[in-house]
Structures are given as structure tokens and as C-alpha cells.
Design a protein around this motif. Sequence first.
Motif, mmCIF file in Angstrom:
data_model
loop_
_atom_site.group_PDB
_atom_site.id
_atom_site.type_symbol
_atom_site.label_atom_id
_atom_site.label_comp_id
_atom_site.label_asym_id
_atom_site.label_seq_id
_atom_site.Cartn_x
_atom_site.Cartn_y
_atom_site.Cartn_z
ATOM 1 N N TYR A 134 0.876 -1.168 0.000
ATOM 2 C CA TYR A 134 0.000 0.000 0.000
ATOM 3 C C TYR A 134 0.914 1.219 0.000
ATOM 4 C CZ TYR A 134 -3.985 2.877 1.643
ATOM 5 O OH TYR A 134 -4.990 3.808 1.777
ATOM 6 N N VAL A 135 0.766 2.097 -0.989
ATOM 7 C CA VAL A 135 1.764 3.143 -1.212
ATOM 8 C C VAL A 135 1.088 4.477 -1.535
ATOM 9 C CG1 VAL A 135 1.955 2.622 -3.690
ATOM 10 C CG2 VAL A 135 3.897 3.671 -2.494
ATOM 11 N N THR A 136 1.756 5.543 -1.210
ATOM 12 C CA THR A 136 1.329 6.883 -1.631
ATOM 13 C C THR A 136 2.553 7.650 -2.083
ATOM 14 O OG1 THR A 136 0.132 8.891 -1.033
ATOM 15 C CG2 THR A 136 1.556 7.960 0.649
ATOM 16 N N GLY A 137 2.340 8.525 -3.039
ATOM 17 C CA GLY A 137 3.449 9.322 -3.561
ATOM 18 C C GLY A 137 3.123 10.792 -3.573
ATOM 19 N N GLU A 138 3.956 11.567 -4.217
ATOM 20 C CA GLU A 138 3.825 13.020 -4.240
ATOM 21 C C GLU A 138 2.508 13.451 -4.866
ATOM 22 O OE1 GLU A 138 7.228 16.434 -4.735
ATOM 23 O OE2 GLU A 138 7.292 14.667 -5.993
ATOM 24 N N ILE A 139 1.986 12.627 -5.748
ATOM 25 C CA ILE A 139 0.748 12.984 -6.435
ATOM 26 C C ILE A 139 -0.418 13.114 -5.459
ATOM 27 C CG2 ILE A 139 0.090 10.584 -6.933
ATOM 28 C CD1 ILE A 139 -0.992 11.592 -9.624
ATOM 29 N N GLY A 140 -0.367 12.324 -4.361
ATOM 30 C CA GLY A 140 -1.451 12.385 -3.384
ATOM 31 C C GLY A 140 -1.430 13.664 -2.578
ATOM 32 N N GLY A 141 -0.254 14.141 -2.242
ATOM 33 C CA GLY A 141 -0.123 15.399 -1.515
ATOM 34 C C GLY A 141 -0.507 15.347 -0.049
ATOM 35 N N ASN A 142 -0.936 14.175 0.458
ATOM 36 C CA ASN A 142 -1.431 14.114 1.834
ATOM 37 C C ASN A 142 -0.352 13.760 2.842
ATOM 38 O OD1 ASN A 142 -1.391 11.587 0.562
ATOM 39 N ND2 ASN A 142 -2.651 10.682 2.139
ATOM 40 N N ILE A 143 0.856 13.447 2.409
ATOM 41 C CA ILE A 143 1.915 13.109 3.363
ATOM 42 C C ILE A 143 2.959 14.215 3.471
ATOM 43 C CG2 ILE A 143 1.645 10.632 3.012
ATOM 44 C CD1 ILE A 143 4.222 10.759 1.294
ATOM 45 N N LEU A 144 2.972 15.148 2.546
ATOM 46 C CA LEU A 144 4.013 16.174 2.551
ATOM 47 C C LEU A 144 4.029 17.006 3.833
ATOM 48 C CD1 LEU A 144 3.866 17.415 -1.161
ATOM 49 C CD2 LEU A 144 5.224 15.573 -0.159
ATOM 50 N N PRO A 145 2.869 17.367 4.443
ATOM 51 C CA PRO A 145 2.914 18.134 5.695
ATOM 52 C C PRO A 145 3.516 17.357 6.862
ATOM 53 C CG PRO A 145 0.757 18.316 4.654
ATOM 54 C CD PRO A 145 1.496 17.232 3.942
ATOM 55 N N PHE A 146 3.685 16.047 6.726
ATOM 56 C CA PHE A 146 4.199 15.226 7.822
ATOM 57 C C PHE A 146 5.711 15.009 7.739
ATOM 58 C CE2 PHE A 146 -0.226 13.270 7.366
ATOM 59 C CZ PHE A 146 -0.772 14.218 8.204
ATOM 60 N N ALA A 147 6.353 15.609 6.766
ATOM 61 C CA ALA A 147 7.799 15.453 6.611
ATOM 62 C C ALA A 147 8.524 15.940 7.859
ATOM 63 C CB ALA A 147 8.278 16.222 5.389
ATOM 64 N N GLY A 148 9.509 15.146 8.312
ATOM 65 C CA GLY A 148 10.306 15.504 9.477
ATOM 66 C C GLY A 148 9.648 15.221 10.805
ATOM 67 N N LYS A 149 8.443 14.684 10.811
ATOM 68 C CA LYS A 149 7.725 14.410 12.053
ATOM 69 C C LYS A 149 7.779 12.920 12.400
ATOM 70 C CE LYS A 149 4.597 18.368 11.675
ATOM 71 N NZ LYS A 149 5.337 19.025 10.619
ATOM 72 N N ASN A 150 7.213 12.581 13.556
ATOM 73 C CA ASN A 150 7.174 11.189 14.007
ATOM 74 C C ASN A 150 5.840 10.556 13.622
ATOM 75 O OD1 ASN A 150 9.729 11.210 15.130
ATOM 76 N ND2 ASN A 150 9.005 11.798 17.150
ATOM 77 N N LEU A 151 5.911 9.427 12.964
ATOM 78 C CA LEU A 151 4.724 8.675 12.572
ATOM 79 C C LEU A 151 4.602 7.447 13.468
ATOM 80 C CD1 LEU A 151 2.387 7.712 10.756
ATOM 81 C CD2 LEU A 151 4.122 6.747 9.212
ATOM 82 N N THR A 152 3.460 7.335 14.150
ATOM 83 C CA THR A 152 3.184 6.161 14.982
ATOM 84 C C THR A 152 2.045 5.369 14.347
ATOM 85 O OG1 THR A 152 3.899 7.265 17.012
ATOM 86 C CG2 THR A 152 2.486 5.332 17.256
ATOM 87 N N LEU A 153 2.348 4.142 13.932
ATOM 88 C CA LEU A 153 1.339 3.254 13.362
ATOM 89 C C LEU A 153 0.802 2.337 14.456
ATOM 90 C CD1 LEU A 153 3.015 2.238 9.966
ATOM 91 C CD2 LEU A 153 1.244 3.966 10.359
ATOM 92 N N THR A 154 -0.497 2.149 14.457
ATOM 93 C CA THR A 154 -1.157 1.259 15.416
ATOM 94 C C THR A 154 -1.671 0.039 14.662
ATOM 95 O OG1 THR A 154 -1.809 3.114 16.821
ATOM 96 C CG2 THR A 154 -3.006 1.034 17.112
ATOM 97 N N ILE A 155 -1.244 -1.152 15.090
ATOM 98 C CA ILE A 155 -1.583 -2.414 14.430
ATOM 99 C C ILE A 155 -2.589 -3.169 15.294
ATOM 100 C CG2 ILE A 155 -0.633 -4.451 13.284
ATOM 101 C CD1 ILE A 155 0.602 -1.734 12.414
ATOM 102 N N GLU A 156 -3.643 -3.659 14.649
ATOM 103 C CA GLU A 156 -4.644 -4.466 15.349
ATOM 104 C C GLU A 156 -5.012 -5.680 14.491
ATOM 105 O OE1 GLU A 156 -7.914 -2.126 17.229
ATOM 106 O OE2 GLU A 156 -6.925 -0.421 16.249
ATOM 107 N N GLY A 157 -5.222 -6.830 15.141
ATOM 108 C CA GLY A 157 -5.666 -8.033 14.442
ATOM 109 C C GLY A 157 -4.566 -8.812 13.748
ATOM 110 N N SER A 158 -3.324 -8.615 14.141
ATOM 111 C CA SER A 158 -2.231 -9.329 13.468
ATOM 112 C C SER A 158 -2.291 -10.832 13.719
ATOM 113 C CB SER A 158 -0.884 -8.778 13.928
ATOM 114 O OG SER A 158 -0.708 -8.984 15.329
ATOM 115 N N GLY A 159 -2.891 -11.236 14.841
ATOM 116 C CA GLY A 159 -2.973 -12.663 15.159
ATOM 117 C C GLY A 159 -3.864 -13.449 14.220
ATOM 118 N N ASN A 160 -4.705 -12.764 13.457
ATOM 119 C CA ASN A 160 -5.578 -13.454 12.504
ATOM 120 C C ASN A 160 -4.902 -13.708 11.163
ATOM 121 O OD1 ASN A 160 -7.668 -13.240 14.421
ATOM 122 N ND2 ASN A 160 -8.247 -11.207 13.650
ATOM 123 N N SER A 161 -3.720 -13.140 10.966
ATOM 124 C CA SER A 161 -3.013 -13.241 9.686
ATOM 125 C C SER A 161 -1.794 -14.143 9.811
ATOM 126 C CB SER A 161 -2.588 -11.844 9.210
ATOM 127 O OG SER A 161 -3.701 -10.979 9.078
#
Length: 227
Positions: free
Chosen positions: A126-153
Motif C-alpha cells: 500500500y503506497v502513496t506518492g507526491e501525487i497524493g499530496g497528503n503526506i508532505l505536511p508530515f515530513a520531518g515528524k514522528n509517525l506512529t502506526l497502530t496495528i490491530e488483528g495481526s494474530g488473525n493473519s
Amino acid sequence: MSNQPSHPNTNFFQSLKTFFKRLLYVMGSHPIIVALILLSSVFWGGIQFQRNLDEGKNENYNSELNESKFKPTPVNKVNPFLIAAGGWYKYDNQIENESEMRIKVTKNQEEQYIILNGTFPKAAGYVTGEIGGNILPFAGKNLTLTIEGSGNSTFDNDKMFRLEANDRPLEPEENSNSITRNLGNKFINARDGNVTFKLPSNLTKLNLVFWNATLNDLKISGTVSEK
């Protein structure tokens, strides 16, 4: 010879003249009393000056106290990571037709999370690039991903996914309390919980890479913060 009433101003000046004569007489006859009066005036004037000075200091102190009391404290603002926004798309390295891709992504744009399903023997993601424009404001910041349901995979050798920024794998920060890096190719171990990455300042592309996995309602959301 007629008696004319004296003018009021004349009486006033006569009284004033008499007053000053008596004052000069007292000053000449009683120099000690005059000196005491002068010293008393200086003394009480000094006390009043000090009071005014102290009041000024108190006002300045209270003003500084109020300014410090109501001065806003910098807050580490946390924003939702727009993982379900437009500009993100899925991919399957072995299949170009999107409708035939074996990885399936359901987006919840209101609450900004994704649900992943599907089985694929090699790379998909799953990918996003410059064309989307929705990640550029997050440059240089901390991204925290929350994972749920990994035990089902099911994952190859416990490798859940890796996060790439500008086509380069990112390593999680040390404060990622629930998920640790895997020894192979910087994949994240299959665990529920949070994992934090420092995004580069020149961020233009983000990519969630999965490898040889069977995903069953794997939920991923995220937040972005300054630190």
C-alpha cells in the motif's frame, strides 16, 4: 471726612503679611523647632517615596507573575495520519490489473484507518506518492502506526511489514514499546501495538511493504506528532 469700607483684597493681603511676619519671628526665635519640622518632613517624605517604590516593584512582580502564569506551554500536537485519504493505492508485484490484485484494502476515511485482506506469495503493499499530496505536511515528524488483528493473519518468518520512505526502509524508534524490528530486511515483527518511525524531512513517498503473507482483517491506523 467719611469712612469708606476697606476692599476685601486689602484685608486678605494684610492678613497674609501678618502671617509671614509671625512665621519669620518663630523661625528666628525657635530654630530648633524649625529644624525638627524640616527633618520630620524629610523623614516622612522618604517613607512615602519608599512606599511608592515598593508598590511599583509589587506591580511589576505581579505583572510578570501573571504573564508567566498565563503564558501558553508548548504542546506536542498529535494529528491523525491520513492513511485512508486519496492518493494511496494498493499494488501487487505480480499483477498489474488492480481488480485482479490479491491484496485488498478497505478504507475508512472518516476515522482514517485501513483494513487489509488477501494472500500473495511475494511482495504486495500500500503506497502513496507526491501525487497524493497528503503526506508532505508530515515530513520531518514522528509517525506512529497502530496495528490491530495481526494474530488473525499469517506472515513469512514473523515478518509483518516494513515501512519505506522515498524507497528506503525506515527503522522504528527505540520507544516503540510493542513491536520490535525483525532481523531480516527491517521488517516489523508480527505483533499488535504501536510502532514509531521518524519521517525524513524530504519526504515524498511512503510504502507499506508486505511479503508472502495471508492478511485477514489486519487493521492499521496512525498519528503524527512533532516528537
